[in-house]
Design an enzyme around this catalytic site. Structure first.
Site, PDB file in Angstrom:
ATOM      1  N   TYR A  51       7.207  -8.566  -5.966  1.00  0.00           N
ATOM      2  CA  TYR A  51       6.644  -7.567  -5.057  1.00  0.00           C
ATOM      3  C   TYR A  51       7.536  -7.344  -3.826  1.00  0.00           C
ATOM      4  O   TYR A  51       7.054  -6.833  -2.810  1.00  0.00           O
ATOM      5  CB  TYR A  51       5.232  -7.966  -4.635  1.00  0.00           C
ATOM      6  N   HIS A 117      -1.478  -4.465 -13.344  1.00  0.00           N
ATOM      7  CA  HIS A 117      -0.307  -3.790 -12.765  1.00  0.00           C
ATOM      8  C   HIS A 117       0.433  -3.091 -13.895  1.00  0.00           C
ATOM      9  O   HIS A 117       0.506  -3.617 -15.010  1.00  0.00           O
ATOM     10  CB  HIS A 117       0.630  -4.812 -12.107  1.00  0.00           C
TER      11      HIS A 117
HETATM   12  P1  CMP Z   1       0.170  -3.010  -8.094  1.00  0.00           P
HETATM   13  O1  CMP Z   1       0.306  -1.910  -9.066  1.00  0.00           O
HETATM   14  O2  CMP Z   1       0.240  -4.398  -8.623  1.00  0.00           O
HETATM   15  O3  CMP Z   1       1.288  -2.851  -6.958  1.00  0.00           O
HETATM   16  C1  CMP Z   1       1.130  -3.321  -5.638  1.00  0.00           C
HETATM   17  C2  CMP Z   1      -0.240  -3.858  -5.401  1.00  0.00           C
HETATM   18  O4  CMP Z   1      -0.618  -4.043  -4.055  1.00  0.00           O
HETATM   19  C3  CMP Z   1      -1.257  -2.878  -5.921  1.00  0.00           C
HETATM   20  O5  CMP Z   1      -1.230  -2.845  -7.330  1.00  0.00           O
HETATM   21  C4  CMP Z   1      -2.545  -3.383  -5.285  1.00  0.00           C
HETATM   22  O6  CMP Z   1      -3.212  -4.318  -6.095  1.00  0.00           O
HETATM   23  C5  CMP Z   1      -2.042  -4.134  -4.043  1.00  0.00           C
HETATM   24  N1  CMP Z   1      -2.582  -3.611  -2.807  1.00  0.00           N
HETATM   25  C6  CMP Z   1      -3.334  -4.313  -1.953  1.00  0.00           C
HETATM   26  N2  CMP Z   1      -3.664  -3.549  -0.897  1.00  0.00           N
HETATM   27  C7  CMP Z   1      -3.110  -2.330  -1.098  1.00  0.00           C
HETATM   28  C8  CMP Z   1      -3.107  -1.119  -0.363  1.00  0.00           C
HETATM   29  N3  CMP Z   1      -3.745  -0.996   0.811  1.00  0.00           N
HETATM   30  N4  CMP Z   1      -2.439  -0.062  -0.878  1.00  0.00           N
HETATM   31  C9  CMP Z   1      -1.778  -0.168  -2.069  1.00  0.00           C
HETATM   32  N5  CMP Z   1      -1.751  -1.301  -2.794  1.00  0.00           N
HETATM   33  C10 CMP Z   1      -2.412  -2.370  -2.321  1.00  0.00           C
END
Ligand code: CMP
Length: 140
Positions: A51, A117
């Protein structure tokens, strides 16, 4: 669009609730093939590296803590237009915005604990697959 691969994670909120099979059913019903899959417990270093693109975001530390709070299932999915197809099956990041029939509408608990994800582009799919899989672990 030719056959494409994308990268998927079934997140700790979903493995905790024993939803791996239910999520895999939705993936397969959408015509995607699970050509690589393993259940792992990510290290903090792995989650931080995965991440890293979000390192400056206010939710980064909580996101890393969540992703190492339990086992995850990392997957390689293959099919026609797989990146876009899987994003459609997953639904919007925030389950409050997700369409009926999507994984996040059915199972996600919150924007953080959103069950799955999926890669957002073909280029990132390749990068993300390489974080967790060697080519011999992917069997199409
Ligand atoms: P993912 O597709 O795994 O990619 C980044 C992750 O950050 C997203 O899914 C969410 O689960 C997490 N996340 C937590 N808070 C936020 C937010 N405010 N906006 C976007 N993603 C978030």
């Amino acid at each position: 669009m030719a056959t494409q691969r994308t990268f998927s994670i079934i997140k700790p909120d979903a493995t905790r609730r024993n939803l791996t099979g239910a999520i895999n059913a939705k993936i397969e019903e959408a015509g995607l093939r699970i050509v690589g899959q393993k259940r792992i417990h990510m290290t903090k270093a792995q989650a931080e590296a995965f991440y890293a693109v979000h390192a400056e975001r206010p939710f980064y530390n909580d996101l890393v803590s969540f992703m190492i709070s339990g086992p995850v299932v990392v997957q390689v999915l293959e099919g026609e237009n797989a990146v876009a197809a899987y994003r459609q099956v997953m639904g919007a990041t925030n389950p409050a915005d997700a369409d009926e029939g999507t994984i996040r509408k059915a199972f996600a608990e919150s924007i953080e604990a959103n069950s799955v994800h999926g890669s957002d582009s073909d280029e990132n799919a390749g990068i993300e697959i390489n974080h967790f899989f060697t080519e011999d672990e992917i069997v199409g």
